[in-house]
Structures are given as structure tokens and as C-alpha cells.
Design an enzyme around this catalytic site. Sequence first.
Site, PDB file in Angstrom:
ATOM      1  N   THR A 177      20.507 -45.813  84.708  1.00  0.00           N
ATOM      2  CA  THR A 177      20.363 -46.648  86.103  1.00  0.00           C
ATOM      3  C   THR A 177      18.660 -46.877  86.621  1.00  0.00           C
ATOM      4  O   THR A 177      18.864 -47.222  87.272  1.00  0.00           O
ATOM      5  CB  THR A 177      19.794 -44.371  86.907  1.00  0.00           C
ATOM      6  OG1 THR A 177      20.936 -43.732  85.745  1.00  0.00           O
ATOM      7  CG2 THR A 177      19.382 -44.620  88.291  1.00  0.00           C
ATOM      8  N   ASP A 207      24.757 -37.866  78.181  1.00  0.00           N
ATOM      9  CA  ASP A 207      23.474 -38.765  77.472  1.00  0.00           C
ATOM     10  C   ASP A 207      24.741 -39.950  75.628  1.00  0.00           C
ATOM     11  O   ASP A 207      24.779 -40.697  75.587  1.00  0.00           O
ATOM     12  CB  ASP A 207      22.422 -39.741  76.692  1.00  0.00           C
ATOM     13  CG  ASP A 207      21.843 -39.443  78.490  1.00  0.00           C
ATOM     14  OD1 ASP A 207      21.671 -39.920  79.191  1.00  0.00           O
ATOM     15  OD2 ASP A 207      20.727 -38.042  78.617  1.00  0.00           O
ATOM     16  N   GLU A 263      25.762 -35.417  84.978  1.00  0.00           N
ATOM     17  CA  GLU A 263      24.890 -35.725  85.112  1.00  0.00           C
ATOM     18  C   GLU A 263      24.179 -34.803  86.243  1.00  0.00           C
ATOM     19  O   GLU A 263      22.570 -34.737  86.489  1.00  0.00           O
ATOM     20  CB  GLU A 263      24.025 -37.240  84.725  1.00  0.00           C
ATOM     21  CG  GLU A 263      22.186 -37.071  85.078  1.00  0.00           C
ATOM     22  CD  GLU A 263      21.571 -38.159  83.630  1.00  0.00           C
ATOM     23  OE1 GLU A 263      22.723 -39.351  84.159  1.00  0.00           O
ATOM     24  OE2 GLU A 263      21.141 -38.638  84.550  1.00  0.00           O
ATOM     25  N   ILE A 275      26.698 -42.888  86.110  1.00  0.00           N
ATOM     26  CA  ILE A 275      25.678 -44.152  85.437  1.00  0.00           C
ATOM     27  C   ILE A 275      24.648 -43.931  84.549  1.00  0.00           C
ATOM     28  O   ILE A 275      23.241 -43.013  85.017  1.00  0.00           O
ATOM     29  CB  ILE A 275      25.054 -45.292  87.060  1.00  0.00           C
ATOM     30  CG1 ILE A 275      26.066 -45.683  88.010  1.00  0.00           C
ATOM     31  CG2 ILE A 275      24.419 -46.436  86.108  1.00  0.00           C
ATOM     32  CD1 ILE A 275      25.291 -45.795  88.901  1.00  0.00           C
ATOM     33  N   ASP A 276      25.136 -44.044  82.884  1.00  0.00           N
ATOM     34  CA  ASP A 276      23.715 -44.136  82.156  1.00  0.00           C
ATOM     35  C   ASP A 276      23.445 -45.792  81.873  1.00  0.00           C
ATOM     36  O   ASP A 276      24.144 -46.352  82.127  1.00  0.00           O
ATOM     37  CB  ASP A 276      24.054 -44.658  80.629  1.00  0.00           C
ATOM     38  CG  ASP A 276      23.492 -43.961  79.259  1.00  0.00           C
ATOM     39  OD1 ASP A 276      21.783 -43.471  79.928  1.00  0.00           O
ATOM     40  OD2 ASP A 276      23.834 -44.660  78.390  1.00  0.00           O
ATOM     41  N   ASP A 317      28.554 -38.658  82.270  1.00  0.00           N
ATOM     42  CA  ASP A 317      27.487 -39.744  82.803  1.00  0.00           C
ATOM     43  C   ASP A 317      27.636 -40.799  84.071  1.00  0.00           C
ATOM     44  O   ASP A 317      28.356 -42.283  83.992  1.00  0.00           O
ATOM     45  CB  ASP A 317      26.314 -40.540  81.663  1.00  0.00           C
ATOM     46  CG  ASP A 317      24.903 -40.686  82.163  1.00  0.00           C
ATOM     47  OD1 ASP A 317      24.385 -41.249  83.152  1.00  0.00           O
ATOM     48  OD2 ASP A 317      24.582 -40.686  81.787  1.00  0.00           O
TER      49      ASP A 317
HETATM   50  C1  IPD Z   1      18.682 -42.598  80.021  1.00  0.00           C
HETATM   51  C2  IPD Z   1      18.669 -43.535  79.479  1.00  0.00           C
HETATM   52  C3  IPD Z   1      17.750 -44.157  78.799  1.00  0.00           C
HETATM   53  C4  IPD Z   1      17.276 -43.052  77.621  1.00  0.00           C
HETATM   54  C5  IPD Z   1      17.132 -41.596  77.895  1.00  0.00           C
HETATM   55  C6  IPD Z   1      17.854 -41.328  79.341  1.00  0.00           C
HETATM   56  P1  IPD Z   1      19.779 -42.405  82.957  1.00  0.00           P
HETATM   57  O1  IPD Z   1      19.395 -42.285  81.418  1.00  0.00           O
HETATM   58  O2  IPD Z   1      19.761 -43.764  78.640  1.00  0.00           O
HETATM   59  O3  IPD Z   1      18.509 -45.637  77.552  1.00  0.00           O
HETATM   60  O4  IPD Z   1      15.595 -43.944  77.271  1.00  0.00           O
HETATM   61  O5  IPD Z   1      16.988 -40.749  77.731  1.00  0.00           O
HETATM   62  O6  IPD Z   1      17.382 -40.354  79.924  1.00  0.00           O
HETATM   63  O7  IPD Z   1      18.439 -41.568  83.440  1.00  0.00           O
HETATM   64  O8  IPD Z   1      19.847 -44.222  82.676  1.00  0.00           O
HETATM   65  O9  IPD Z   1      21.151 -41.753  83.172  1.00  0.00           O
END
Ligand code: IPD
Length: 271
Positions: free
Chosen positions: A97, A219, A73, A94-95, A92
Site C-alpha cells: 500500500t 500477505d 485485510e 493492495i499488498d 489482500d
Molecule cells: C505490507 C507489505 C510489506 C511488508 C509488511 C506488510 P501492506 O503489506 O507486504 O512489504 O513488509 O509486513 O504488512 O500493508 O502493504 O498490505
Amino acid sequence: MIRTAPPQELLEIAIDVARDAAATAHRMRAEGVSVAATKSTATDVVTAADRAVERQVLDALRRVRPEDAVLGEEYGAGETGPAAGGVRWIIDPIDGTVNYLYGLPYCAVSLAAEVDGRVVAGVVRNVATGEEWTATAGGGAWRDGERLGCSTETDLGQALVATGFGYDPRRRAHQARVVAELIPHVRDIRRMGAAALDLCLAAEGRVDAYYEKGLAAWDLAAGGLVATEAGLRVTGLDGRPAGPDLVIAAPPALFEPLHTRLAALDASGGP
Ligand code: IPD
């Protein structure tokens, strides 16, 4: 040199790397966290931990499998693309964030291995709680030694459905309209803030289904495999593969009714 490996071997590497990465994210959160930069919009943030964790994952993978391609990412595709028959790691760091930034215990390291465009192994580890979901293609989905199966709910009106929103305000406005029209037809909606974890919760029936427009490969990769291996159908609209246009993850009995609603609401439309 192209060197592939059985999914289980790739999973074992992924688990080791993801555990160390989650430990770093956990430690950095305890030491204090702040926004390092923004990406697509002012609310799409990157913390120093996102970068440090991805760097750590890249370095660890390079030590054990230097010839593999990577897609992350924060740092993108690195120097090499995926070679035919070779392995590509999808990271990813940190999903969730924003949850991480606010200290909400719903954020995860997500790491998947793909061979010839197909995800064959994946791990998602919650940074805050240490819960860990794993899957290999054909080998089932697991959390902490327990094999997972998705919800057996058959009535969309009784289904708890998770979803998420992108960072672009115009996209969010469209997504909010879709949710407003969907919510009268389901038990309730959850927006927890980390897509990889949403998919893992669906894999064990802690939500019945999940959908979202706008997911990136990082994701979806590991969590999508966990959900698929737990018995959910994970696709886009009209039989298209799950991807940025739309991801629907639903147990077989809920898939058609949810798909029909989402298609009618143009859930893959908008900006
Ligand atoms: C996000 C999270 C969020 C989702 C967004 C993503 P990130 O990833 O997974 O739940 O709704 O579409 O972009 O930015 O925290 O790595």
C-alpha cells in the site's frame, strides 16, 4: 451449503476477480490517491482504493460462490467463518500500500483459496505492470504461461535475500538489528515493500530467498503457494508452519544456512 471445487476451478475464478480488481486499483491510482485512514500505526495506511478494491472482490466472489467464507485485510472475516470442507478466500486488495501511495510500481492484488486450512490456489497480480503469478497445490507455479522454478544458488554468501519490516516502530527496530547482523553474510538485502511480490520474485529466482516476521495471512497466502510450488521451502522456525512469527522462503540448499542464521539472530523474537 458446502460446495468445494477443484483447485484449477478456484484458480480460474481467482484470476478473473484479481484482474478486474487490479484494473480498478490501476484506474484509481491514475485518478489520484490519498490516505483514507491509518491502522496499527501512523505509517500503516489505508487508501480509498484498498477499500474499494476489497469491496469489489467480495462482491465478485459473492456472485459466483455465495456460500464461501472470506478473510480480507480491510474488512476482516465478514459474516461467516470457514466451514469444514468449504472454501475460504483470503484477500489482500493492495499488498504494498505504501508503494501504491507513492506511485512505486511494486504493489499487487493477492487472492488465494483455502480448503480446510490449506491454500490450494492463488494469484498475485502486480497492479502497475500487469505481471501475474499463479499456482495451484500440486500444479506448479506460473507467470504469464511460463512454469517457474526457484534459484539454484547453494551459497548463502552469494544469495540476494528479500525481507520486509512491520509498521510498529519497536518491531522495526528489532528487524533492523536482525538485518544488520545478516547482511555481512549474504550477497545483499532487498526491501521492496510488498510481501506477496517478494515471494513471487523468489519463485522465479529474481531474488534467491525471502524472510519476514509479522506477515498476516493475506500477505502470505497466494505468494506462499507460488513460492512453494516453485520449489522453495516455506516455513517458520524449527519446522513450524510459516506465519506471523516468521516466514522463511528459501530454495532447499539455502534453507538450512539461512534458517540457522535467522534462529541465532532471534528473527522471530522482539515485539
Ligand atoms: C505490507 C507489505 C510489506 C511488508 C509488511 C506488510 P501492506 O503489506 O507486504 O512489504 O513488509 O509486513 O504488512 O500493508 O502493504 O498490505
